[in-house]
Design an enzyme around this catalytic site. Structure first.
Site, PDB file in Angstrom:
ATOM      1  N   CYS A 106      -0.529   4.172   2.040  1.00 37.29           N
ATOM      2  CA  CYS A 106      -0.431   3.586   3.572  1.00 37.29           C
ATOM      3  C   CYS A 106       0.945   4.141   3.906  1.00 37.29           C
ATOM      4  CB  CYS A 106      -0.838   2.399   3.922  1.00 37.29           C
ATOM      5  SG  CYS A 106      -2.364   1.858   3.350  1.00 37.29           S
ATOM      6  N   ASP A 107       2.113   3.849   3.074  1.00 38.50           N
ATOM      7  CA  ASP A 107       3.322   3.801   3.568  1.00 38.50           C
ATOM      8  C   ASP A 107       4.330   4.602   2.989  1.00 38.50           C
ATOM      9  OD1 ASP A 107       2.483   1.708   5.425  1.00 38.50           O
ATOM     10  OD2 ASP A 107       2.937  -0.055   4.173  1.00 38.50           O
TER      11      ASP A 107
ATOM     12  N   CYS B 188       0.776  -1.163  -0.142  1.00 38.12           N
ATOM     13  CA  CYS B 188      -0.128  -0.138  -0.106  1.00 38.12           C
ATOM     14  C   CYS B 188       0.881   1.254   0.165  1.00 38.12           C
ATOM     15  CB  CYS B 188      -0.871  -0.117   1.310  1.00 38.12           C
ATOM     16  SG  CYS B 188      -2.022   1.454   1.265  1.00 38.12           S
TER      17      CYS B 188
END
Length: 303
Positions: free
Chosen positions: A133-134, A130
């Protein structure tokens, strides 16, 4: 007999349970693991309103905690099939059968893995599924994106906001992504390509340091230094247990309207298992809130 059974205790299922229970419904939440779903595999969440930074497990615990005081029954088990008998929904796990007036499916999806050495060991230590997300954790790093479809190319472009360079590796000599996305990638000076190649191994001591690559045409094996690997080789819904109900598309995603209703009256689907564009904690929570209210309306009008 329950008013609603919710299958899956990720952010979507938890939110649906919260809204349904606050409407004074009799609610059961079935989960085969610990509450929180994929949040438990995320070390840091920085894009959830109200928190600058919070660990996935901590957010899952905070979300689940209010349910204990609302009378929600938390059941452990893996659902194997669902049957519609008149207006009643029967839910079969490996050990029990439960009955409900309505059903909310919140079983999520899982990223396909490469299945190569180092992938599991370095998951959340440089291996990610992701970018949204990261990505911010990889500032000024050289990153590798695995895949050639829309998601891989789109996330590679996104990662250039943070990374020093982004390399896309694809087993073919051309991308599968839509032309518009390809044009953006080719025009971005930070993005490079490794064609006709696959990942053989991800290496590193406690964190990703390099990747072993094999050219599928020549058989040549080489090793490249990368600070992170983002894998986009497909996403599969957890929907095998409803495949005979006629509520999924050809890829297994459950089809709903904007009220989260499926093709079967009284059955709803929310979160990542649903056919949708954006799969995030925030969108899962929104789906859950809608479904929690919809089951209350359904029961009020039909039961």
């Amino acid at each position: 007999m329950y008013d609603t059974i919710i299958i899956g205790a990720g952010p979507a299922g938890i939110t649906a349970a919260l809204y349904a229970a606050r409407s004074n419904l009799k609610v059961a939440l079935i989960e085969r693991g610990i509450p929180g779903g994929q949040m438990n595999n995320t070390s840091d969440i920085e894009n959830y309103p109200g928190y600058t930074n919070i660990s996935g497990p901590e957010l899952a615990e905070k979300m689940f905690e209010p349910l204990e005081n609302l009378g929600v029954e938390h059941l452990f088990g893996a659902v194997e099939k669902i049957e519609q008998q008149g207006t009643i929904k029967k839910v079969y796990t490996e050990d029990d059968v439960f009955e409900s007036k309505t059903l909310i499916i919140a079983t999520g999806a899982f990223h396909r893995h490469l299945g190569v050495p180092g992938e599991e060991e370095l998951n959340s230590r440089g291996v990610s599924y992701c970018a949204v997300c990261d990505g911010a954790f990889f500032r000024d790093e050289d990153l590798l994106v695995v895949g050639g479809g829309d998601s891989a190319v789109e996330e590679a472009v996104f990662l250039t906001r943070f990374a020093k360079t982004v390399t896309i590796i694809h087993r073919r000599n051309e991308l599968r992504a839509q032309k518009l996305l390809q044009d953006r990638a080719f025009a971005n000076e930070k993005i490079h390509f490794i064609w006709d190649s696959v990942v053989q191994e991800i290496k590193g001591d406690n964190r990703v340091q390099s990747v072993v690559v094999e050219n599928v045409k020549t058989g040549e094996v080489s090793e490249h230094e990368f600070g992170g690997v983002f894998i986009y080789v497909g996403l599969d819904p957890v929907s095998e247990f409803v495949k005979d109900l006629g509520i999924t598309n050809e890829s297994g995603w459950i089809v709903t309207d904007h009220h989260m209703k499926t093709a079967i009256s009284g059955i709803y689907a929310i979160g990542d298992v649903r056919e949708k564009d954006l799969r995030q904690v925030t969108t899962a929570v929104g789906d859950g809130a809608i479904a929690g209210q919809e089951v209350y309306k359904y029961i009020t009008e039909n039961c």
